[in-house]
Design an enzyme around this catalytic site. Structure first.
Site, PDB file in Angstrom:
ATOM      1  N   ASN A 119      36.670  -5.163 -15.272  1.00 22.77           N
ATOM      2  CA  ASN A 119      35.633  -6.201 -15.167  1.00 22.77           C
ATOM      3  C   ASN A 119      35.970  -7.348 -16.114  1.00 22.77           C
ATOM      4  O   ASN A 119      36.703  -7.149 -17.061  1.00 22.77           O
ATOM      5  CB  ASN A 119      34.268  -5.623 -15.590  1.00 22.77           C
ATOM      6  CG  ASN A 119      33.673  -4.756 -14.504  1.00 22.77           C
ATOM      7  OD1 ASN A 119      33.766  -5.076 -13.341  1.00 22.77           O
ATOM      8  ND2 ASN A 119      33.061  -3.645 -14.889  1.00 22.77           N
TER       9      ASN A 119
ATOM     10  N   LYS B 145      22.328  -4.199 -20.145  1.00 24.08           N
ATOM     11  CA  LYS B 145      22.366  -2.738 -19.926  1.00 24.08           C
ATOM     12  C   LYS B 145      20.965  -2.144 -19.997  1.00 24.08           C
ATOM     13  O   LYS B 145      20.605  -1.264 -19.217  1.00 24.08           O
ATOM     14  CB  LYS B 145      23.246  -2.066 -20.991  1.00 24.08           C
ATOM     15  CG  LYS B 145      24.719  -2.334 -20.808  1.00 24.08           C
ATOM     16  CD  LYS B 145      25.393  -1.196 -20.083  1.00 24.08           C
ATOM     17  CE  LYS B 145      26.766  -1.588 -19.622  1.00 24.08           C
ATOM     18  NZ  LYS B 145      27.659  -0.540 -19.290  1.00 24.08           N
TER      19      LYS B 145
ATOM     20  N   ARG C  14       7.975 -14.707 -19.708  1.00 27.76           N
ATOM     21  CA  ARG C  14       6.569 -14.938 -19.341  1.00 27.76           C
ATOM     22  C   ARG C  14       5.838 -13.669 -18.948  1.00 27.76           C
ATOM     23  O   ARG C  14       4.675 -13.477 -19.259  1.00 27.76           O
ATOM     24  CB  ARG C  14       6.471 -15.890 -18.117  1.00 27.76           C
ATOM     25  CG  ARG C  14       6.807 -17.311 -18.373  1.00 27.76           C
ATOM     26  CD  ARG C  14       6.330 -18.181 -17.201  1.00 27.76           C
ATOM     27  NE  ARG C  14       6.814 -17.742 -15.892  1.00 27.76           N
ATOM     28  CZ  ARG C  14       7.995 -18.053 -15.379  1.00 27.76           C
ATOM     29  NH1 ARG C  14       8.843 -18.783 -16.061  1.00 27.76           N
ATOM     30  NH2 ARG C  14       8.326 -17.640 -14.173  1.00 27.76           N
TER      31      ARG C  14
ATOM     32  N   GLU D  32      28.506   0.339 -26.867  1.00 25.70           N
ATOM     33  CA  GLU D  32      28.912  -0.517 -25.762  1.00 25.70           C
ATOM     34  C   GLU D  32      29.917  -1.567 -26.241  1.00 25.70           C
ATOM     35  O   GLU D  32      29.658  -2.306 -27.187  1.00 25.70           O
ATOM     36  CB  GLU D  32      27.647  -1.217 -25.218  1.00 25.70           C
ATOM     37  CG  GLU D  32      27.853  -1.982 -23.956  1.00 25.70           C
ATOM     38  CD  GLU D  32      28.218  -1.082 -22.793  1.00 25.70           C
ATOM     39  OE1 GLU D  32      29.105  -1.486 -22.048  1.00 25.70           O
ATOM     40  OE2 GLU D  32      27.631   0.003 -22.630  1.00 25.70           O
ATOM     41  N   ASP D  33      31.052  -1.645 -25.564  1.00 23.41           N
ATOM     42  CA  ASP D  33      32.024  -2.727 -25.788  1.00 23.41           C
ATOM     43  C   ASP D  33      32.489  -2.856 -27.237  1.00 23.41           C
ATOM     44  O   ASP D  33      32.540  -3.946 -27.814  1.00 23.41           O
ATOM     45  CB  ASP D  33      31.469  -4.069 -25.269  1.00 23.41           C
ATOM     46  CG  ASP D  33      31.513  -4.122 -23.738  1.00 23.41           C
ATOM     47  OD1 ASP D  33      32.054  -3.176 -23.143  1.00 23.41           O
ATOM     48  OD2 ASP D  33      31.033  -5.092 -23.159  1.00 23.41           O
TER      49      ASP D  33
ATOM     50  N   ALA E  98      38.945   2.679 -22.184  1.00 24.71           N
ATOM     51  CA  ALA E  98      38.511   3.127 -20.854  1.00 24.71           C
ATOM     52  C   ALA E  98      39.581   4.004 -20.215  1.00 24.71           C
ATOM     53  O   ALA E  98      39.295   5.086 -19.688  1.00 24.71           O
ATOM     54  CB  ALA E  98      38.211   1.916 -19.975  1.00 24.71           C
TER      55      ALA E  98
ATOM     56  N   ASN F   7      30.703   1.343 -10.354  1.00 24.65           N
ATOM     57  CA  ASN F   7      30.060   0.693 -11.493  1.00 24.65           C
ATOM     58  C   ASN F   7      29.408   1.728 -12.402  1.00 24.65           C
ATOM     59  O   ASN F   7      28.783   2.668 -11.921  1.00 24.65           O
ATOM     60  CB  ASN F   7      28.989  -0.267 -10.948  1.00 24.65           C
ATOM     61  CG  ASN F   7      28.570  -1.271 -11.977  1.00 24.65           C
ATOM     62  OD1 ASN F   7      28.219  -0.908 -13.099  1.00 24.65           O
ATOM     63  ND2 ASN F   7      28.598  -2.530 -11.606  1.00 24.65           N
TER      64      ASN F   7
ATOM     65  N   ASP G 290      29.567   4.298 -23.568  1.00 23.41           N
ATOM     66  CA  ASP G 290      29.611   4.067 -22.126  1.00 23.41           C
ATOM     67  C   ASP G 290      31.002   3.687 -21.643  1.00 23.41           C
ATOM     68  O   ASP G 290      31.407   4.064 -20.547  1.00 23.41           O
ATOM     69  CB  ASP G 290      28.598   2.980 -21.739  1.00 23.41           C
ATOM     70  CG  ASP G 290      28.490   2.836 -20.229  1.00 23.41           C
ATOM     71  OD1 ASP G 290      28.393   3.880 -19.555  1.00 23.41           O
ATOM     72  OD2 ASP G 290      28.523   1.707 -19.722  1.00 23.41           O
ATOM     73  N   ASP G 291      31.771   2.940 -22.445  1.00 21.62           N
ATOM     74  CA  ASP G 291      33.107   2.519 -21.999  1.00 21.62           C
ATOM     75  C   ASP G 291      34.041   3.716 -21.894  1.00 21.62           C
ATOM     76  O   ASP G 291      34.873   3.795 -20.999  1.00 21.62           O
ATOM     77  CB  ASP G 291      33.713   1.502 -22.982  1.00 21.62           C
ATOM     78  CG  ASP G 291      32.768   0.349 -23.203  1.00 21.62           C
ATOM     79  OD1 ASP G 291      32.506  -0.373 -22.245  1.00 21.62           O
ATOM     80  OD2 ASP G 291      32.249   0.202 -24.325  1.00 21.62           O
TER      81      ASP G 291
ATOM     82  N   ALA H 199      45.908   1.763 -21.096  1.00 22.12           N
ATOM     83  CA  ALA H 199      45.730   2.878 -22.039  1.00 22.12           C
ATOM     84  C   ALA H 199      44.824   2.460 -23.183  1.00 22.12           C
ATOM     85  O   ALA H 199      45.009   2.868 -24.328  1.00 22.12           O
ATOM     86  CB  ALA H 199      47.091   3.345 -22.563  1.00 22.12           C
TER      87      ALA H 199
ATOM     88  N   ARG I  82      34.788  -6.381 -28.084  1.00 20.84           N
ATOM     89  CA  ARG I  82      35.575  -6.343 -26.833  1.00 20.84           C
ATOM     90  C   ARG I  82      34.597  -6.411 -25.668  1.00 20.84           C
ATOM     91  O   ARG I  82      34.330  -5.406 -25.023  1.00 20.84           O
ATOM     92  CB  ARG I  82      36.404  -5.058 -26.767  1.00 20.84           C
ATOM     93  CG  ARG I  82      37.400  -5.019 -25.633  1.00 20.84           C
ATOM     94  CD  ARG I  82      37.695  -3.607 -25.200  1.00 20.84           C
ATOM     95  NE  ARG I  82      36.534  -2.931 -24.648  1.00 20.84           N
ATOM     96  CZ  ARG I  82      36.152  -3.000 -23.375  1.00 20.84           C
ATOM     97  NH1 ARG I  82      36.813  -3.735 -22.502  1.00 20.84           N
ATOM     98  NH2 ARG I  82      35.094  -2.334 -22.945  1.00 20.84           N
TER      99      ARG I  82
ATOM    100  N   TYR J 173      23.699  -8.237 -15.112  1.00 22.56           N
ATOM    101  CA  TYR J 173      24.754  -7.338 -15.592  1.00 22.56           C
ATOM    102  C   TYR J 173      26.071  -7.922 -15.103  1.00 22.56           C
ATOM    103  O   TYR J 173      26.153  -9.099 -14.781  1.00 22.56           O
ATOM    104  CB  TYR J 173      24.418  -5.931 -15.058  1.00 22.56           C
ATOM    105  CG  TYR J 173      25.345  -4.821 -15.441  1.00 22.56           C
ATOM    106  CD1 TYR J 173      25.766  -4.649 -16.749  1.00 22.56           C
ATOM    107  CD2 TYR J 173      25.783  -3.909 -14.473  1.00 22.56           C
ATOM    108  CE1 TYR J 173      26.606  -3.607 -17.088  1.00 22.56           C
ATOM    109  CE2 TYR J 173      26.614  -2.862 -14.804  1.00 22.56           C
ATOM    110  CZ  TYR J 173      27.035  -2.715 -16.115  1.00 22.56           C
ATOM    111  OH  TYR J 173      27.864  -1.679 -16.442  1.00 22.56           O
TER     112      TYR J 173
END
Length: 534
Positions: free
Chosen positions: A375, A125, A33, A196-197, A259, A420, A219-220, A256, A107, A54
């Site tokens: 996480n 993000k 909105r 990301e992921d 990350a 984080n 980012d990971d 391993a 992932r 997030y």
């Protein structure tokens, strides 16, 4: 209809939405909105609502996304669109895009392959890019690259929104990502793309493939590594020692994947920088790490070892002397190594069992650190309650998801630090944008991590607080962005932004750079539509 029927069945037993999901729906409706109001609410209450837009709630959203979907908030490029992506990018209405967050849904957090439902992560993000870094919301673009899914449940779900076929692999997969990257950088040459992921097997390959030609980072791999480095340096400070003592820390790493390896590489580089930044320093730094994966301790005796983990495989003879063998359990490794830091990036909830935490009691450190970084919350390696109850109050605790502080009785508080990624990635993106750097270099990422580690006061650090409060996120992001700009200038990568060219940037003092950052952050204020003459 499915939603309505579910309500009929479950209304008798109470509301069907967990609270967090209900809050997400309400915020999402506000976003539809009134975007300015949405970001005003988010910025003013960031500590309360970051966990909703997030992690951890976004994990729940992605798992249920096909049922929650109301309108597309981003772009979907699918394997069926090959050959068309260059024209597709011109369908996006914004003339300028500053930030793209892209995933292939393979992932998502620690939840595995969620296919196109992973778009929820990229939206979350970018909400933080707007709230923390002040990127203009008209200039962000969430992207999902749909190359299929290997999730059996989604392949059979009639409500699933994506391609119901198995994931592309190999050269076919690379061709899709290559085409996407070429298309977005053709239309928006100055955009920054955050990956990301992506599953581990592609995360590193794609990073190495693109990082020297495009403004991109993962980012990971790099964000998680930076936050972990900041936490590790903070832990050294919390032991009452200078950060320069970091190369003496013994670190056991559980996990391993992308990350874990990302953190290992970054921590090794940081140690090497402190030891003189030469080949000898780089070689000696790796002896401070013991890596344990699902098969146990990784040594040179491991068959079919993952090439990314190979540099950290321990020497068998040396392990014999330590009383350890290939595949030794985490508890055995902790008992023999007596580490300063136990770092979890395994996505295995409860991995730091009572046995493992008991073994850490023998640590040679005056104040051992436990980082349960996986996480969402249910994947955390242990909870702060478990850590403080077994090891007492003289430890440092950090996790990836939010936990409450622990009341230790006797008037003491066990601080639960949330390590984080949101402390770093908004500042890395903003700093890269405002410096006009053509790439995101290791030095820029390192500068970001070190600035975060130095952000806490001496007094806070000695209490065991190694990460700042999320409520200060805009100020933290300003500092991180300034550090990234300084480093980009130092490395001669900066090309300037808008009226601020590279020459002008070089003349700015540290305070002037911070001022420059603040002046370029978007704020949620209504534009004046009607100007009246008084």
């Amino acid at each position: 209809m499915v939603d309505l029927k579910r309500l009929e069945v479950q209304a008798r037993d109470g509301p069907s939405d967990p609270n967090a999901l209900a809050k997400w729906r309400i915020l999402n409706r506000l976003h539809d909105r009134n975007e300015t109001m949405y970001y005003k609410v988010l910025i003013n209450n960031i500590e309360e609502y970051a966990p909703i837009v997030y992690t951890p709630t976004v994990g729940l959203v992605c798992q249920n996304y096909s049922g929650l979907f109301r309108r597309p908030r981003g772009m979907y490029f699918s394997a069926e669109d090959r050959g068309e992506m260059m024209s597709m990018v011109y369908n996006w209405p914004a003339e300028q895009v500053d930030m793209i967050v892209v995933t292939d849904g393979s992932r998502i957090l620690g939840l595995g392959d969620l296919g196109v439902q992973g778009i929820g992560i990229t939206i979350g993000k970018l909400d933080l890019y707007v709230a923390a870094a002040g990127i203009n919301p008209q200039r962000v673009l969430p992207v999902m690259i749909d190359v299929g899914t290997n999730n059996k449940k989604l392949l059979e779900d009639p409500l699933y929104l994506g391609l119901q076929q198995h994931r592309l692999d190999g050269d076919d997969y690379l061709a899709v990502i290559d085409e996407f990257m070429e298309a977005v950088f053709t239309r928006w040459p100055n955009v920054i793309v955050q990956f990301e992921d992506f599953q581990s097997k592609w995360a590193f390959k794609l990073l190495q493939r693109y990082r020297t030609t495009y403004r991109m980072f993962n980012d990971d791999v790099q964000g998680t590594a930076g936050v972990a480095i900041a936490g590790l340096l903070g832990a050294v400070r919390a032991q009452g020692r200078p950060m320069i003592d970091f190369p003496k820390q013994k670190i056991v790493v559980a996990g391993a994947g992308s990350a874990g390896i990302g953190v290992l590489n970054a921590a090794r580089k940081t140690m090497a920088r402190m030891l003189g930044n030469n080949e000898v320093a780089f070689q000696s730094a790796k002896s401070q790490f013991w890596v344990v994966d699902a098969k146990g301790l990784i040594t040179e005796g491991r068959e079919n070892i993952d090439p990314d983990a190979l540099p950290f495989a321990r020497n068998l003879k040396e392990m014999d002397r330590q009383g350890l063998r290939e595949g030794a359990s985490l508890a055995e490794v902790v008992k023999q190594v007596k580490p300063d830091v136990l770092l979890g990036l395994s996505a295995v909830g409860g991995l730091f069992s009572n046995e493992v935490l008991e073994a850490l009691k023998d640590s040679t450190s005056t104040r051992p650190a436990i980082f349960a970084m996986s996480n969402p919350t249910k994947n955390a390696e242990c909870t702060p309650d478990e850590a403080f109850s077994i090891l007492g109050d003289n430890i440092i605790f950090a996790s990836g998801s939010p936990f409450s502080n622990v009341d230790l009785g006797n008037g003491n508080i066990g601080h639960c630090n949330q390590g984080n990624n949101m402390y770093l990635f908004p500042g890395i993106g903003l700093g890269t944008l405002l410096s006009g750097s053509r790439i995101v270099s290791d030095g820029m990422l390192q500068a970001a991590a070190e600035r975060l580690a130095a952000y806490m006061s001496e007094e806070e650090v000695l209490k065991g607080i190694i990460f700042p409060s999320i409520s200060r996120i805009r100020d933290i992001t300003k500092e991180i962005a300034a550090a990234v700009i300084e480093e980009a200038v130092e490395e001669d990568l900066a090309e300037g932004y808008h009226e601020m060219d590279a020459r002008e940037l070089r003349k700015l003092s540290r305070d002037e750079i911070k001022e420059y950052v603040i002046n370029n952050m978007w704020n949620p204020e209504y534009p004046t539509l009607v100007y009246r003459k008084d």
